[in-house]
Design a protein around this motif. Sequence first.
Motif, mmCIF file in Angstrom:
data_model
loop_
_atom_site.group_PDB
_atom_site.id
_atom_site.type_symbol
_atom_site.label_atom_id
_atom_site.label_comp_id
_atom_site.label_asym_id
_atom_site.label_seq_id
_atom_site.Cartn_x
_atom_site.Cartn_y
_atom_site.Cartn_z
ATOM 1 N N CYS A 264 10.861 -3.664 6.251
ATOM 2 C CA CYS A 264 9.729 -3.755 5.615
ATOM 3 C C CYS A 264 9.684 -4.952 4.787
ATOM 4 C CB CYS A 264 9.567 -2.683 4.781
ATOM 5 S SG CYS A 264 7.894 -2.121 4.395
ATOM 6 N N GLU A 265 8.777 -5.760 5.158
ATOM 7 C CA GLU A 265 8.599 -6.999 4.575
ATOM 8 C C GLU A 265 7.254 -7.616 4.305
ATOM 9 O OE1 GLU A 265 9.989 -10.675 6.989
ATOM 10 O OE2 GLU A 265 10.054 -9.214 8.605
ATOM 11 N N THR A 266 7.016 -8.617 3.668
ATOM 12 C CA THR A 266 5.818 -9.176 3.353
ATOM 13 C C THR A 266 5.827 -10.516 4.279
ATOM 14 O OG1 THR A 266 5.404 -8.044 1.271
ATOM 15 C CG2 THR A 266 3.970 -10.124 1.839
ATOM 16 N N GLU A 268 4.325 -13.929 3.999
ATOM 17 C CA GLU A 268 3.406 -14.547 3.162
ATOM 18 C C GLU A 268 2.187 -15.339 4.009
ATOM 19 O OE1 GLU A 268 3.188 -14.237 0.123
ATOM 20 O OE2 GLU A 268 5.460 -13.282 -0.327
ATOM 21 N N ARG A 273 1.680 -7.341 4.396
ATOM 22 C CA ARG A 273 2.783 -6.286 4.636
ATOM 23 C C ARG A 273 3.196 -5.554 5.753
ATOM 24 N NH1 ARG A 273 3.417 -1.542 0.771
ATOM 25 N NH2 ARG A 273 5.636 -1.364 1.389
ATOM 26 N N GLU A 288 -0.437 -3.911 6.569
ATOM 27 C CA GLU A 288 -0.978 -3.530 5.415
ATOM 28 C C GLU A 288 -1.473 -4.798 4.682
ATOM 29 O OE1 GLU A 288 0.778 -0.931 2.309
ATOM 30 O OE2 GLU A 288 0.027 -2.526 0.994
ATOM 31 N N ALA A 290 -1.956 -7.697 2.239
ATOM 32 C CA ALA A 290 -1.264 -8.033 0.988
ATOM 33 C C ALA A 290 -2.404 -8.903 0.150
ATOM 34 C CB ALA A 290 0.140 -8.905 1.356
#
Length: 362
Positions: A264-266, A268, A273, A288, A290
């Motif tokens: 699970c990561e964002t 940028e 996300r 999702e 961000a």
Amino acid sequence: MPPREIARLATAIENGAPLPDGLPAGAGLIIGVTGPPGAGKSSLVDALTAEWRAHGKTVAILAVDPSSRATGGAILGDRIRMQRHHADSGVFVRSMATRGAPGGLAKTTFNLAKLFRSAGFDLIVIETVGVGQDEIAVAGVADVTALVLTPGMGDDVQAIKAGIMEIAGVFVINKADLPGAEKTRREIEGMLSLGEKRAPIFLTVATEGRGIAELAVALEMRERSRWKSPEADFQIDHMGIAVESIDSALAFYRDQLGLTVASCETVEHEKVRVAMLPAGESRIELLEAAAADSTIAKFVSKRGPGLHHVALRVPDLNAAIGRLEAAGARLLGPPRRGAGGHLYVFVHPASTGGVLWELIQQ
Ligand SMILES: Nc1nc2c(ncn2[C@@H]2O[C@H](COP(=O)(O)OP(=O)(O)O)[C@@H](O)[C@H]2O)c(=O)[nH]1
Ligand SMILES: [Mg+2]
């Protein structure tokens, strides 16, 4: 790219410079033409060039000259022969002495071919003399290689190294106006029947243009069959699903279906996300927003949550992009590098029949 600029970059590459960054991939087909000296390779390339030009295709020719073996006369002969294309801006001819190739002849040759492909030529022909290791390596960088032989080679056909037989996608018996062409064909067929390999055999008379049109088509057909790579080279990498919230989506994917969240990561630069849930060889990617201005936020507000894109792993992203660009497909930005080091690009649904496709190369 203007011819002078191509020539300037080619000289730099011959002197060991890497291929400049940011060149477009191009969609041209790289064709190797190899065989013993005097078999008629240059004559064939000349005749093929005339054939392709008649169909509006542009051609770049790279004559790789083993300066240790051939005299300057050989290059001169090629130059004179190619002069009928001299005033044609759709033909670019370059000779390279193998001596001037630090860091590996095959690599330099490949970089030059890629330069010509990037410059937009439809067909890039690499002519190499002989059937030694160097020539096999050079031929190996081509999409398809034609091995040029002549009638009456007799025992010579037997002596041809397995390596070059393997690399040849097309066999050409040139000088078919001389006696013994059929016999040579049977010898080649005999050799091919010993292995698994299937390759077409063409009889040509380069100096009279006989058999050239068929050979030209066969060489281009190789491109199409290559595009249909073994299915193993392709794989659905993941399905991207836009959700309002990963946490609430997991109630279904994790708790009810039983999938596991591997990461699970964002991301940028995408303002998104991402949760990855492996499913066999493939994965489900929950997306999702961000930030309010991320593409996922826009997608969800316009279309609602749901399937956002499908990602396909391809064997050669550059080649795929080249073909898509050549076909006028709409790519969403240049290729980017993802968190896992893989390269990817998105293709607009308008160009794919309604699906946003992400193409990925590992
Ligand atoms: N009889 C005949 N001679 C040919 C044919 N193709 C090429 N030649 C001649 O063979 C010689 C060598 O040709 P060239 O294209 O330079 O061969 P390369 O060394 O393989 O590039 C030249 O004198 C050509 O005119 C052909 O189909 N028939
Ligand atoms: Mg030649």
